[in-house]
Design a protein around this motif. Sequence first.
Motif, PDB file in Angstrom:
ATOM      1  N   TYR A  28      -2.855   5.596  11.732  1.00 51.96           N
ATOM      2  CA  TYR A  28      -1.548   6.034  11.255  1.00 51.96           C
ATOM      3  C   TYR A  28      -0.470   5.592  12.238  1.00 51.96           C
ATOM      4  O   TYR A  28       0.602   5.158  11.839  1.00 51.96           O
ATOM      5  CB  TYR A  28      -1.514   7.557  11.082  1.00 51.96           C
ATOM      6  N   SER A  56       2.427   6.998   0.522  1.00 54.28           N
ATOM      7  CA  SER A  56       2.184   7.649   1.811  1.00 54.28           C
ATOM      8  C   SER A  56       1.863   6.602   2.870  1.00 54.28           C
ATOM      9  O   SER A  56       1.079   5.689   2.625  1.00 54.28           O
ATOM     10  CB  SER A  56       1.002   8.609   1.658  1.00 54.28           C
ATOM     11  N   GLN A  68       0.826  -1.211   0.000  1.00 49.27           N
ATOM     12  CA  GLN A  68       0.000   0.000   0.000  1.00 49.27           C
ATOM     13  C   GLN A  68       0.860   1.261   0.000  1.00 49.27           C
ATOM     14  O   GLN A  68       0.530   2.236  -0.680  1.00 49.27           O
ATOM     15  CB  GLN A  68      -0.948   0.013   1.210  1.00 49.27           C
ATOM     16  N   ILE A  69       1.955   1.246   0.741  1.00 47.24           N
ATOM     17  CA  ILE A  69       2.858   2.403   0.730  1.00 47.24           C
ATOM     18  C   ILE A  69       3.432   2.585  -0.668  1.00 47.24           C
ATOM     19  O   ILE A  69       3.507   3.706  -1.187  1.00 47.24           O
ATOM     20  CB  ILE A  69       3.975   2.242   1.782  1.00 47.24           C
ATOM     21  N   GLN A  93       2.025   1.740  -3.445  1.00 48.22           N
ATOM     22  CA  GLN A  93       0.959   2.177  -4.356  1.00 48.22           C
ATOM     23  C   GLN A  93       0.514   3.609  -4.093  1.00 48.22           C
ATOM     24  O   GLN A  93       0.221   4.357  -5.023  1.00 48.22           O
ATOM     25  CB  GLN A  93      -0.238   1.235  -4.245  1.00 48.22           C
ATOM     26  N   THR A  94       0.453   3.993  -2.811  1.00 49.30           N
ATOM     27  CA  THR A  94      -0.105   5.304  -2.470  1.00 49.30           C
ATOM     28  C   THR A  94       0.957   6.377  -2.277  1.00 49.30           C
ATOM     29  O   THR A  94       0.641   7.567  -2.352  1.00 49.30           O
ATOM     30  CB  THR A  94      -0.937   5.226  -1.177  1.00 49.30           C
ATOM     31  N   ALA A 121      -1.892   7.322   3.878  1.00 49.35           N
ATOM     32  CA  ALA A 121      -2.845   6.808   2.880  1.00 49.35           C
ATOM     33  C   ALA A 121      -2.881   5.285   2.901  1.00 49.35           C
ATOM     34  O   ALA A 121      -3.946   4.680   2.757  1.00 49.35           O
ATOM     35  CB  ALA A 121      -2.472   7.311   1.486  1.00 49.35           C
ATOM     36  N   ALA A 122      -1.728   4.672   3.096  1.00 46.80           N
ATOM     37  CA  ALA A 122      -1.683   3.212   3.196  1.00 46.80           C
ATOM     38  C   ALA A 122      -2.469   2.735   4.409  1.00 46.80           C
ATOM     39  O   ALA A 122      -3.239   1.774   4.332  1.00 46.80           O
ATOM     40  CB  ALA A 122      -0.233   2.728   3.273  1.00 46.80           C
ATOM     41  N   ARG A 139      -4.969   4.311   5.911  1.00 44.27           N
ATOM     42  CA  ARG A 139      -6.402   4.495   5.630  1.00 44.27           C
ATOM     43  C   ARG A 139      -6.937   3.378   4.747  1.00 44.27           C
ATOM     44  O   ARG A 139      -8.019   2.846   4.987  1.00 44.27           O
ATOM     45  CB  ARG A 139      -6.652   5.840   4.966  1.00 44.27           C
ATOM     46  N   ALA A 140      -6.185   3.013   3.718  1.00 42.11           N
ATOM     47  CA  ALA A 140      -6.623   1.961   2.793  1.00 42.11           C
ATOM     48  C   ALA A 140      -6.786   0.626   3.503  1.00 42.11           C
ATOM     49  O   ALA A 140      -7.595  -0.207   3.088  1.00 42.11           O
ATOM     50  CB  ALA A 140      -5.624   1.827   1.637  1.00 42.11           C
ATOM     51  N   GLY A 188       5.256  12.385   2.192  1.00 41.24           N
ATOM     52  CA  GLY A 188       5.109  11.131   1.498  1.00 41.24           C
ATOM     53  C   GLY A 188       6.225  10.160   1.818  1.00 41.24           C
ATOM     54  O   GLY A 188       7.213  10.506   2.455  1.00 41.24           O
TER      55      GLY A 188
END
Length: 114
Positions: free
Chosen positions: A46, A34, A28-29, A31-32, A37-38, A40-41, A74
């Motif tokens: 956090y 962040s 996820q990190i 892909q995003t 954001a990872a 949250r996904a 990021g």
Amino acid sequence: MTEMRLTLRVDANGSPLLGHGKIKLLEQIGQTGSISAAARAMGMSYRRAWLLVEAMNTTFVRPLVSARPGGGGGAGLSPEGEAVLRLYREIEHSARVAVQGPLETLAAMCSPPP
């Protein structure tokens, strides 16, 4: 028939090193771009994500996740992070191939799902 899934966890020196959750976080990190954001996904706080990243970064010789240069925030996977992700997926694939027959036999022995 019962659906079976192999879950892989790699331990080092008697402690968990990598598993499905940490690998998913790394993906996820990547892909995003962040950590937040990872998180949250994945439906994770956090703080939890940051603690997992910090644990991975200190466990390996080189960090797996690094801040993006430029001051805009990021994060991204380091070359080591990309290599660890690739190696884990290779190990996981090899394990799935190796246990496919026994897992099918085990599934056939289970009661059907409700």
